[in-house]
Motif scaffolding. Structure first.
Motif, short mmCIF file in Angstrom:
data_model
loop_
_atom_site.label_atom_id
_atom_site.label_comp_id
_atom_site.label_asym_id
_atom_site.label_seq_id
_atom_site.Cartn_x
_atom_site.Cartn_y
_atom_site.Cartn_z
N THR A 3 120.16 -68.85 -89.60
CA THR A 3 119.46 -69.81 -88.74
C THR A 3 119.90 -71.24 -89.02
OG1 THR A 3 117.67 -69.61 -90.31
CG2 THR A 3 117.40 -68.47 -88.21
N ALA A 4 120.21 -71.54 -90.30
CA ALA A 4 120.73 -72.89 -90.60
C ALA A 4 122.21 -72.73 -90.93
CB ALA A 4 119.99 -73.50 -91.78
N GLU A 40 120.83 -79.47 -86.97
CA GLU A 40 120.47 -78.10 -87.38
C GLU A 40 121.47 -77.52 -88.38
OE1 GLU A 40 121.18 -79.05 -84.30
OE2 GLU A 40 122.50 -77.62 -83.27
N TRP A 41 122.60 -78.19 -88.57
CA TRP A 41 123.60 -77.70 -89.52
C TRP A 41 123.32 -78.25 -90.91
CZ3 TRP A 41 128.24 -74.81 -88.89
CH2 TRP A 41 128.47 -74.36 -87.58
N GLU A 42 123.55 -77.40 -91.92
CA GLU A 42 123.54 -77.88 -93.30
C GLU A 42 124.97 -78.30 -93.64
OE1 GLU A 42 122.54 -76.37 -97.85
OE2 GLU A 42 122.51 -74.94 -96.20
N ARG A 126 129.49 -71.46 -82.24
CA ARG A 126 128.26 -70.67 -82.24
C ARG A 126 128.20 -69.73 -81.04
NH1 ARG A 126 123.00 -73.54 -84.44
NH2 ARG A 126 122.72 -71.44 -85.23
#
Ligand code: SF4
Length: 442
Positions: A3-4, A40-42, A126
């Motif tokens: 999810t991340a 939303e990205w780490e 994605r």
């Protein structure tokens, strides 16, 4: 994909640095890519100058930036991640000028500046449809980029993390320079209010502008300098010496908190000396003195190895610098980087000794000079830089300018690098000069 989603950004290192790594700057390219990454990205960083690459980690994407001397290492890192099925994107100057080569080691190559295409690339990844190439083309004269991110640099010691760009591009198109092929041939400046707002978020004094020529368009640089006057920053950057023709610009520079400026003088003779970026109705000595009198440290960069240079260039340049007395003289060996007009010319003329990119670091000779052997060029460069950093030369320069303490500190630091480096061994070929694939570090 989790999810991340996790993005690992990598800055490849070509050599192990000891304590000197504390004086390095973080990669602005990666700070910009991090800033352009949706929240939303780490975002994680592996700066190989400071740490090992986490080859066993789990990432959804690996992004690697590469200048030419880093390309070989960047490709090796990319290959290892791809062997594990982790997609890799390559970007930066080298992949931009040689995308075919970079494509052999990457799932996608970013050609040009990353910010305009980065979000699209991540969306495509994605959605399972990442393209092999993403190209951005500079246009207009306004530079619109996000404020660079610094939070993901935590835990590493840099000279400062407060690096910033006010402008990109350069119209001078010097034949040895990659700036015009990469950033385009017009000066694009950010809105001064946007730059000043970003600068106000800086909580330390020391700041470095990573523009290639921050004063290239004086009328666009002046509002930035005026705005900086009240911020209490101490900053350094790069420009071309012609800015010193404008007394108002010199004065604003000093008032803005500038403590050091790097200028490319390049050559004391020949076409580079008469180039529009350096050729001036004022003598260079006068322009250097104007800057020196403000107490700003002026670092003057010279290049050895142009076609009009014979062995006398080293002595001539050293004497010239003794007269002009810039705070810090810096000498480079001419390096024809791929993507430049110089590379095309020398390649066409069969003068490239090799294309082992890791040696393209302007401290080694990678081409056959016109009026010297490669070994003569290397030894002359090495002797000249030692000559200007003898203590009597250092003290003479320091005593001629204002800001003596800071000048002395810069000189001591630079002297340590000049006298502490390893000598490259150049094995001779049958004709007394270098053969193919030679010029390796011992
Ligand atoms: S003036 Fe400087 S930045 Fe511009 S093309 Fe020449 S070397 Fe490159």
């Amino acid at each position: 994909m989790t999810t991340a989603p996790r993005l690992l950004l990598i800055y490849p290192a070509t050599e192990k640095l000891g304590w000197v790594r504390r004086f390095q700057l973080p990669s602005l390219s990666l700070k910009q890519v991090a800033a352009a990454t949706p929240p939303e990205w780490e975002v994680l960083l592996a700066d190989e100058i400071h740490e090992d690459i986490p080859f066993d980690g789990q990432f959804d994407l690996v992004g690697i930036t590469a200048m030419t001397h880093q390309a070989v290492r960047a490709y090796a890192i990319a290959d290892r991640f791809r062997q594990r099925g982790i997609p890799v994107v390559l970007g930066g100057i080298h992949p931009t000028v040689l995308p075919e080569e970079a494509s052999q080691h990457a799932d996608a190559v970013v050609i040009g500046e990353a910010e305009p295409v980065w979000a699209q690339l991540l969306n495509d990844l994605r959605a399972g449809r990442m393209a092999p190439r993403y190209r951005s083309i500079p246009h207009g004269d306004l530079l619109e980029i996000p404020w660079s991110r610094r939070d993901f640099l935590a835990g590493r010691t840099y000279l400062t993390t407060q690096t910033i760009q006010a402008s990109r591009g350069c119209p001078y198109d010097c034949p040895f320079c990659t700036v015009t092929p990469y950033f385009g041939r017009t000066f694009r400046y950010r809105d001064p209010d946007d730059i000043l707002a970003e600068l106000r978020t800086f909580d330390r004094k020391l700041t470095v502008f990573l523009d290639d020529n921050i004063l290239g368009d004086p009328e666009r640089a002046k509002p930035i300098l005026r705005g900086m006057a009240g911020l209490g920053l101490r900053w350094g950057g790069q420009a071309n010496l012609r800015f010193a023709e404008d007394p108002e610009l010199v004065s604003l520079l000093a008032q803005s908190g500038c403590i050091g400026i790097f200028v490319g003088i390049e050559s004391v003779s020949g076409p580079q000396a008469n180039h529009p970026k350096t050729g001036s109705r004022f003598s260079q000595a006068d322009l250097i003195k104007r800057v020196r009198d403000t107490g700003i440290v002026l670092e003057a960069s010279m290049i050895f190895g142009f076609d009009d240079h014979d062995e006398s260039v080293f002595e001539t340049t050293v004497r010239y610098l003794e007269e002009c007395a810039p705070s810090i003289p810096t000498f480079h060996i001419l390096t024809p980087y791929p993507g430049t007009a110089l590379f095309e010319q020398f390649d066409r003329e069969g003068r490239m000794l090799h294309k082992e990119w890791q040696h393209y670091d302007h401290n080694q000779v990678v081409f056959r000079p016109k009026q010297m052997t490669p070994e003569q060029l290397y030894k002359g460069w090495r002797a000249a830089r030692r000559e200007v950093y003898r203590w009597p030369s250092v003290l003479s320069r320091v005593m001629q300018g204002n800001g003596k303490l800071i000048n002395l500190a810069y000189n001591v630091l630079r002297r340590g690098g000049v006298y502490g480096d390893d000598e490259v061994v150049y094995p001779k070929g049958p004709d007394g000069s270098l053969g193919h694939n030679q010029g390796m570090k011992p």
